[in-house]
Design a protein around this motif. Structure first.
Motif, PDB file in Angstrom:
ATOM      1  N   ALA A  92      11.698 -46.161   1.416  1.00  0.00           N
ATOM      2  CA  ALA A  92      12.568 -47.083   2.145  1.00  0.00           C
ATOM      3  C   ALA A  92      11.828 -47.694   3.338  1.00  0.00           C
ATOM      4  N   LYS A  93      11.040 -46.875   4.041  1.00  0.00           N
ATOM      5  CA  LYS A  93      10.262 -47.384   5.176  1.00  0.00           C
ATOM      6  C   LYS A  93       9.245 -48.414   4.718  1.00  0.00           C
ATOM      7  N   GLU A  94       8.563 -48.107   3.615  1.00  0.00           N
ATOM      8  CA  GLU A  94       7.558 -49.027   3.095  1.00  0.00           C
ATOM      9  C   GLU A  94       8.204 -50.352   2.692  1.00  0.00           C
ATOM     10  N   TYR A  95       9.344 -50.274   2.034  1.00  0.00           N
ATOM     11  CA  TYR A  95      10.052 -51.484   1.614  1.00  0.00           C
ATOM     12  C   TYR A  95      10.480 -52.304   2.841  1.00  0.00           C
ATOM     13  N   ALA A  96      10.969 -51.617   3.876  1.00  0.00           N
ATOM     14  CA  ALA A  96      11.395 -52.310   5.093  1.00  0.00           C
ATOM     15  C   ALA A  96      10.224 -53.023   5.759  1.00  0.00           C
ATOM     16  N   ARG A  97       9.060 -52.371   5.795  1.00  0.00           N
ATOM     17  CA  ARG A  97       7.887 -53.006   6.401  1.00  0.00           C
ATOM     18  C   ARG A  97       7.508 -54.270   5.643  1.00  0.00           C
ATOM     19  N   GLU A  98       7.518 -54.201   4.319  1.00  0.00           N
ATOM     20  CA  GLU A  98       7.097 -55.347   3.524  1.00  0.00           C
ATOM     21  C   GLU A  98       8.107 -56.495   3.582  1.00  0.00           C
ATOM     22  N   GLU A  99       9.382 -56.166   3.756  1.00  0.00           N
ATOM     23  CA  GLU A  99      10.421 -57.196   3.796  1.00  0.00           C
ATOM     24  C   GLU A  99      10.727 -57.671   5.216  1.00  0.00           C
ATOM     25  N   GLY A 100      10.117 -57.029   6.219  1.00  0.00           N
ATOM     26  CA  GLY A 100      10.382 -57.416   7.602  1.00  0.00           C
ATOM     27  C   GLY A 100      11.721 -56.932   8.120  1.00  0.00           C
ATOM     28  N   TYR A 101      12.215 -55.817   7.565  1.00  0.00           N
ATOM     29  CA  TYR A 101      13.479 -55.234   7.999  1.00  0.00           C
ATOM     30  C   TYR A 101      13.234 -54.276   9.172  1.00  0.00           C
ATOM     31  N   HIS A 102      14.297 -53.996   9.934  1.00  0.00           N
ATOM     32  CA  HIS A 102      14.219 -53.057  11.051  1.00  0.00           C
ATOM     33  C   HIS A 102      15.311 -52.005  10.914  1.00  0.00           C
ATOM     34  N   PHE A 103      15.001 -50.782  11.356  1.00  0.00           N
ATOM     35  CA  PHE A 103      15.968 -49.694  11.422  1.00  0.00           C
ATOM     36  C   PHE A 103      16.350 -49.463  12.875  1.00  0.00           C
ATOM     37  N   ILE A 104      17.559 -48.935  13.114  1.00  0.00           N
ATOM     38  CA  ILE A 104      17.977 -48.629  14.490  1.00  0.00           C
ATOM     39  C   ILE A 104      17.863 -47.139  14.790  1.00  0.00           C
ATOM     40  N   GLY A 105      17.436 -46.362  13.825  1.00  0.00           N
ATOM     41  CA  GLY A 105      17.286 -44.925  14.014  1.00  0.00           C
ATOM     42  C   GLY A 105      16.430 -44.347  12.909  1.00  0.00           C
ATOM     43  N   PRO A 106      16.242 -43.022  12.910  1.00  0.00           N
ATOM     44  CA  PRO A 106      15.417 -42.390  11.880  1.00  0.00           C
ATOM     45  C   PRO A 106      16.006 -42.587  10.491  1.00  0.00           C
ATOM     46  N   VAL A 107      15.118 -42.699   9.503  1.00  0.00           N
ATOM     47  CA  VAL A 107      15.552 -42.849   8.114  1.00  0.00           C
ATOM     48  C   VAL A 107      15.823 -41.470   7.531  1.00  0.00           C
ATOM     49  N   GLN A 108      17.024 -41.285   6.999  1.00  0.00           N
ATOM     50  CA  GLN A 108      17.413 -40.004   6.418  1.00  0.00           C
ATOM     51  C   GLN A 108      18.078 -40.244   5.065  1.00  0.00           C
ATOM     52  N   VAL A 109      17.761 -39.370   4.105  1.00  0.00           N
ATOM     53  CA  VAL A 109      18.367 -39.426   2.773  1.00  0.00           C
ATOM     54  C   VAL A 109      18.857 -38.028   2.435  1.00  0.00           C
ATOM     55  N   ARG A 110      20.085 -37.923   1.958  1.00  0.00           N
ATOM     56  CA  ARG A 110      20.627 -36.621   1.553  1.00  0.00           C
ATOM     57  C   ARG A 110      21.308 -36.764   0.195  1.00  0.00           C
ATOM     58  N   LEU A 111      21.293 -35.674  -0.574  1.00  0.00           N
ATOM     59  CA  LEU A 111      21.981 -35.626  -1.863  1.00  0.00           C
ATOM     60  C   LEU A 111      23.263 -34.832  -1.708  1.00  0.00           C
ATOM     61  N   THR A 112      24.331 -35.302  -2.337  1.00  0.00           N
ATOM     62  CA  THR A 112      25.597 -34.575  -2.267  1.00  0.00           C
ATOM     63  C   THR A 112      26.348 -34.728  -3.584  1.00  0.00           C
ATOM     64  N   VAL A 113      27.252 -33.798  -3.840  1.00  0.00           N
ATOM     65  CA  VAL A 113      28.007 -33.799  -5.096  1.00  0.00           C
ATOM     66  C   VAL A 113      29.293 -34.600  -4.944  1.00  0.00           C
ATOM     67  N   ASP A 114      29.547 -35.449  -5.940  1.00  0.00           N
ATOM     68  CA  ASP A 114      30.829 -36.148  -6.058  1.00  0.00           C
ATOM     69  C   ASP A 114      31.435 -35.709  -7.388  1.00  0.00           C
ATOM     70  N   ASN A 115      32.472 -34.908  -7.321  1.00  0.00           N
ATOM     71  CA  ASN A 115      33.052 -34.333  -8.535  1.00  0.00           C
ATOM     72  C   ASN A 115      33.730 -35.366  -9.433  1.00  0.00           C
ATOM     73  N   ASP A 116      33.915 -36.576  -8.929  1.00  0.00           N
ATOM     74  CA  ASP A 116      34.511 -37.632  -9.753  1.00  0.00           C
ATOM     75  C   ASP A 116      33.477 -38.339 -10.628  1.00  0.00           C
ATOM     76  N   ALA A 134      22.053 -39.232  17.243  1.00  0.00           N
ATOM     77  CA  ALA A 134      23.256 -38.818  17.974  1.00  0.00           C
ATOM     78  C   ALA A 134      22.963 -38.591  19.452  1.00  0.00           C
ATOM     79  N   THR A 135      21.907 -37.858  19.749  1.00  0.00           N
ATOM     80  CA  THR A 135      21.497 -37.619  21.130  1.00  0.00           C
ATOM     81  C   THR A 135      19.987 -37.629  21.204  1.00  0.00           C
ATOM     82  N   GLY A 136      19.481 -38.128  22.316  1.00  0.00           N
ATOM     83  CA  GLY A 136      18.039 -38.159  22.478  1.00  0.00           C
ATOM     84  C   GLY A 136      17.413 -39.240  21.621  1.00  0.00           C
ATOM     85  N   PRO A 137      16.103 -39.453  21.761  1.00  0.00           N
ATOM     86  CA  PRO A 137      15.445 -40.531  21.045  1.00  0.00           C
ATOM     87  C   PRO A 137      15.115 -40.214  19.600  1.00  0.00           C
ATOM     88  N   GLY A 138      15.256 -38.960  19.159  1.00  0.00           N
ATOM     89  CA  GLY A 138      14.928 -38.621  17.779  1.00  0.00           C
ATOM     90  C   GLY A 138      13.422 -38.517  17.565  1.00  0.00           C
TER      91      GLY A 138
END
Length: 219
Positions: free
Chosen positions: A83-107, A123-127
């Motif tokens: 995601a970071k690499e894609y953002a750099r190539e497309e000229g996108y900006h993030f406002i915080g650290p990039v995080q990805v999590r997996l979770t279960v959706d029973n539906d 949430a707090t501090g510069p990260g």
């Protein structure tokens, strides 16, 4: 080029550790959906920068989530880096650290998935953050003030005649890091614009000290 580069990166993953996955979903499918989430939810801030989600939740069936169990940490890390690499190539900006999590959706049935992306500040501090030097070396930022200049006692010493002996500082702020010019002769610029006073840094900003350019990265 951005999507093509991301797909090549994810294909390389499949050739390595991701061959151990027992799920019915390939990592490249997750990567394509993740960048689509970035593209579809981009916005423009007052400075004209294109902001995109940086916090992603991947929704999976219980079966597919179990299939990724052995490689979950590696998968989420590599998806974040892609995601970071894609953002750099497309000229996108993030406002915080990039995080990805997996979770279960029973539906969800096996083979089906969803991705929800949000713009989220620390949430707090510069990260977590770092400065990437022209050589590719990464300087991690923490709670301490980072000094930049020609003097050997500076945290980051740069042999550049266009840089002052004590040129600038990078300081931790409340929610992000800031760069401060220390009255240098040639000034400090962020994304090509000369700064005065403190300037708040966001992901992928290019900071120039004299003729030396570094990249600020969160996450």
């Amino acid at each position: 080029m951005g999507l093509q580069s991301l797909e090549q990166r994810l294909e390389r993953m499949v050739d390595g550790v991701f061959r151990r996955s027992r799920g019915s979903i390939r990592p490249i499918e997750l990567g394509r959906r993740l960048v689509r989430e970035m593209d579809n939810n981009r916005s423009v801030d007052v400075k004209g920068r294109r902001l995109v989600p940086n916090d992603f939740t991947v929704l999976l069936s219980a079966t597919d989530h179990l299939g990724f169990a052995e490689i979950e940490d590696a998968l989420t890390t590599e998806l974040a880096e892609a995601a970071k690499e894609y953002a750099r190539e497309e000229g996108y900006h993030f406002i915080g650290p990039v995080q990805v999590r997996l979770t279960v959706d029973n539906d969800l049935k096996k083979g089906r998935f969803g991705i929800v992306g949000q713009l989220k500040q620390a949430a707090t501090g510069p990260g977590l953050a770092s400065v990437v030097m022209p050589s590719g070396e990464r300087v991690s930022l923490g709670e301490q003030v980072i000094t930049i200049g020609r003097l050997p006692e500076c945290t980051i010493t740069i042999e550049d005649s266009n840089i002052s002996r004590r040129h600038a500082e990078i300081r931790p702020g409340t929610t992000s890091y800031v760069v401060v010019d220390l009255g240098s002769t040639n000034g400090t610029m962020v994304n090509g614009v000369r700064i005065s006073g403190e300037h708040r840094l966001t992901d992928a900003d290019i900071v120039s000290f004299g003729s030396t350019h570094v990249r600020f990265e969160t996450g």
